[in-house]
Design a protein around this motif. Structure first.
Motif, PDB file in Angstrom:
ATOM      1  N   VAL A  50      60.263   1.288  13.925  1.00  0.00           N
ATOM      2  CA  VAL A  50      60.392   0.305  15.006  1.00  0.00           C
ATOM      3  C   VAL A  50      61.633   0.682  15.796  1.00  0.00           C
ATOM      4  CG1 VAL A  50      60.752  -2.126  15.599  1.00  0.00           C
ATOM      5  CG2 VAL A  50      59.323  -1.528  13.619  1.00  0.00           C
ATOM      6  N   PHE A  51      61.534   0.655  17.127  1.00  0.00           N
ATOM      7  CA  PHE A  51      62.728   0.952  17.916  1.00  0.00           C
ATOM      8  C   PHE A  51      62.826   0.023  19.118  1.00  0.00           C
ATOM      9  CE2 PHE A  51      59.687   3.271  20.424  1.00  0.00           C
ATOM     10  CZ  PHE A  51      60.236   3.413  21.701  1.00  0.00           C
ATOM     11  N   SER A  52      64.046  -0.117  19.598  1.00  0.00           N
ATOM     12  CA  SER A  52      64.292  -0.944  20.769  1.00  0.00           C
ATOM     13  C   SER A  52      65.537  -0.444  21.485  1.00  0.00           C
ATOM     14  CB  SER A  52      64.473  -2.404  20.351  1.00  0.00           C
ATOM     15  OG  SER A  52      64.425  -3.236  21.478  1.00  0.00           O
ATOM     16  N   VAL A  53      65.428  -0.323  22.791  1.00  0.00           N
ATOM     17  CA  VAL A  53      66.540   0.169  23.615  1.00  0.00           C
ATOM     18  C   VAL A  53      66.964  -0.942  24.574  1.00  0.00           C
ATOM     19  CG1 VAL A  53      67.264   1.898  25.313  1.00  0.00           C
ATOM     20  CG2 VAL A  53      65.687   2.545  23.463  1.00  0.00           C
ATOM     21  N   HIS A  54      68.206  -1.355  24.488  1.00  0.00           N
ATOM     22  CA  HIS A  54      68.767  -2.346  25.421  1.00  0.00           C
ATOM     23  C   HIS A  54      68.025  -3.682  25.424  1.00  0.00           C
ATOM     24  CE1 HIS A  54      71.700   0.339  26.956  1.00  0.00           C
ATOM     25  NE2 HIS A  54      70.920   1.052  27.705  1.00  0.00           N
ATOM     26  N   THR A  55      67.594  -4.187  24.264  1.00  0.00           N
ATOM     27  CA  THR A  55      66.954  -5.507  24.274  1.00  0.00           C
ATOM     28  C   THR A  55      67.656  -6.526  23.390  1.00  0.00           C
ATOM     29  OG1 THR A  55      65.430  -5.100  22.431  1.00  0.00           O
ATOM     30  CG2 THR A  55      64.679  -4.451  24.644  1.00  0.00           C
ATOM     31  N   ILE A  56      68.450  -6.082  22.438  1.00  0.00           N
ATOM     32  CA  ILE A  56      69.068  -7.022  21.505  1.00  0.00           C
ATOM     33  C   ILE A  56      69.928  -8.059  22.241  1.00  0.00           C
ATOM     34  CG2 ILE A  56      71.123  -5.602  21.021  1.00  0.00           C
ATOM     35  CD1 ILE A  56      70.932  -6.595  18.093  1.00  0.00           C
ATOM     36  N   TYR A  57      70.435  -7.698  23.433  1.00  0.00           N
ATOM     37  CA  TYR A  57      71.252  -8.629  24.223  1.00  0.00           C
ATOM     38  C   TYR A  57      70.465  -9.880  24.617  1.00  0.00           C
ATOM     39  CZ  TYR A  57      72.520  -3.749  25.455  1.00  0.00           C
ATOM     40  OH  TYR A  57      72.770  -2.395  25.444  1.00  0.00           O
ATOM     41  N   PHE A  58      69.122  -9.764  24.634  1.00  0.00           N
ATOM     42  CA  PHE A  58      68.269 -10.846  25.129  1.00  0.00           C
ATOM     43  C   PHE A  58      67.576 -11.627  24.021  1.00  0.00           C
ATOM     44  CE2 PHE A  58      67.759  -7.244  28.295  1.00  0.00           C
ATOM     45  CZ  PHE A  58      68.807  -7.666  29.098  1.00  0.00           C
ATOM     46  N   TRP A  59      67.733 -11.195  22.777  1.00  0.00           N
ATOM     47  CA  TRP A  59      67.069 -11.902  21.693  1.00  0.00           C
ATOM     48  C   TRP A  59      67.713 -13.275  21.520  1.00  0.00           C
ATOM     49  CZ3 TRP A  59      66.963  -7.547  17.402  1.00  0.00           C
ATOM     50  CH2 TRP A  59      66.179  -6.478  17.867  1.00  0.00           C
ATOM     51  N   THR A  60      66.898 -14.301  21.424  1.00  0.00           N
ATOM     52  CA  THR A  60      67.437 -15.664  21.309  1.00  0.00           C
ATOM     53  C   THR A  60      67.922 -15.960  19.892  1.00  0.00           C
ATOM     54  OG1 THR A  60      65.206 -16.501  20.908  1.00  0.00           O
ATOM     55  CG2 THR A  60      66.001 -16.560  23.185  1.00  0.00           C
ATOM     56  N   ASP A  61      67.379 -15.240  18.910  1.00  0.00           N
ATOM     57  CA  ASP A  61      67.743 -15.462  17.511  1.00  0.00           C
ATOM     58  C   ASP A  61      67.686 -14.112  16.793  1.00  0.00           C
ATOM     59  OD1 ASP A  61      67.841 -16.051  14.780  1.00  0.00           O
ATOM     60  OD2 ASP A  61      66.759 -17.950  15.014  1.00  0.00           O
ATOM     61  N   VAL A  62      68.827 -13.455  16.683  1.00  0.00           N
ATOM     62  CA  VAL A  62      68.874 -12.099  16.132  1.00  0.00           C
ATOM     63  C   VAL A  62      68.376 -12.064  14.695  1.00  0.00           C
ATOM     64  CG1 VAL A  62      70.397 -10.183  15.498  1.00  0.00           C
ATOM     65  CG2 VAL A  62      70.683 -11.304  17.699  1.00  0.00           C
ATOM     66  N   GLN A  63      68.782 -13.038  13.874  1.00  0.00           N
ATOM     67  CA  GLN A  63      68.356 -13.052  12.481  1.00  0.00           C
ATOM     68  C   GLN A  63      66.838 -13.200  12.354  1.00  0.00           C
ATOM     69  OE1 GLN A  63      69.847 -12.559   9.408  1.00  0.00           O
ATOM     70  NE2 GLN A  63      71.448 -11.697  10.678  1.00  0.00           N
TER      71      GLN A  63
END
Length: 200
Positions: free
Chosen positions: A117-130
């Protein structure tokens, strides 16, 4: 004003300028996408999920390297999903790709579906990281690997368009991954880019 508008659009492009925003993101993310794909070390049989496909550029690059595998993607923007569907039509018809509207916190795929699984430049927008990491963990196969690529926090803070982003240091992300039961966490650095890998 424009920078703040752009920041909101980068979170979830919509409206008449969504196509332009997609092109802006694709150009701006080209180098970090290519680097992340190199780190992925794609194998022909693998099932790989991208969180935040944008216009589908990285997904297409990965699908090119697959034989029996499949490149799947989700995006929270209906506009981006539409663009990705158009762009990936041929590879989807070949059975090498699948796209869905979805969020990192609620991934619309079955348990243990993916090798990577990969993601580029999206973690900034996650409403609930956990919750997002819990979902990623769920859809990954045992010994699967997660790849999270970001710009470093200090670099991101210099831009007005990131004013409303949730910014993280690599240490903060590592801690979140550890709390979500990931192991073998490794930080890869390239200029101002950072890719954090973790194994289920």
């Amino acid at each position: 004003m424009f920078e703040q508008w752009l920041g909101k659009q980068l979170r979830s492009p919509r409206g008449i300028l969504a196509k332009w925003v997609a092109s802006y993101m694709e150009t701006g993310n080209h180098d970090i996408n290519e680097w992340t794909i190199q780190l992925l070390d794609v194998r022909p049989h693998e099932r790989i999920l991208e969180i935040g496909t944008g216009s589908g550029a990285a997904l297409c690059r990965i699908a090119e390297q697959l034989e029996s595998g499949k490149a799947c993607g989700i995006d929270s923007s209906k506009s981006m999903v539409k663009q990705s569907l158009r762009r990936t039509r041929n590879i989807r018809e070949e059975g090498k790709a699948e796209l869905k509207l979805g969020y990192a916190e609620n991934i619309p795929f079955d348990d243990r579906s993916f090798h990577k699984v990969f993601s580029v430049h999206t973690i900034y927008f996650w409403t609930d990281v956990q919750q997002a990491l819990k979902e990623i963990y769920r859809v990954m196969q045992l010994d699967g690997t997660l790849y999270l690529s970001i710009h470093l926090k200090d670099q991101m803070k210099k831009s007005k368009k990131t004013k409303d982003f949730a910014l993280y240091t690599e240490e903060q992300i590592k801690r979140q991954l550890e709390e979500s039961h990931f192991r073998e966490i490794t930080v890869h650095m390239r200029k101002n880019d950072c890719c954090i890998t973790a194994v289920k």
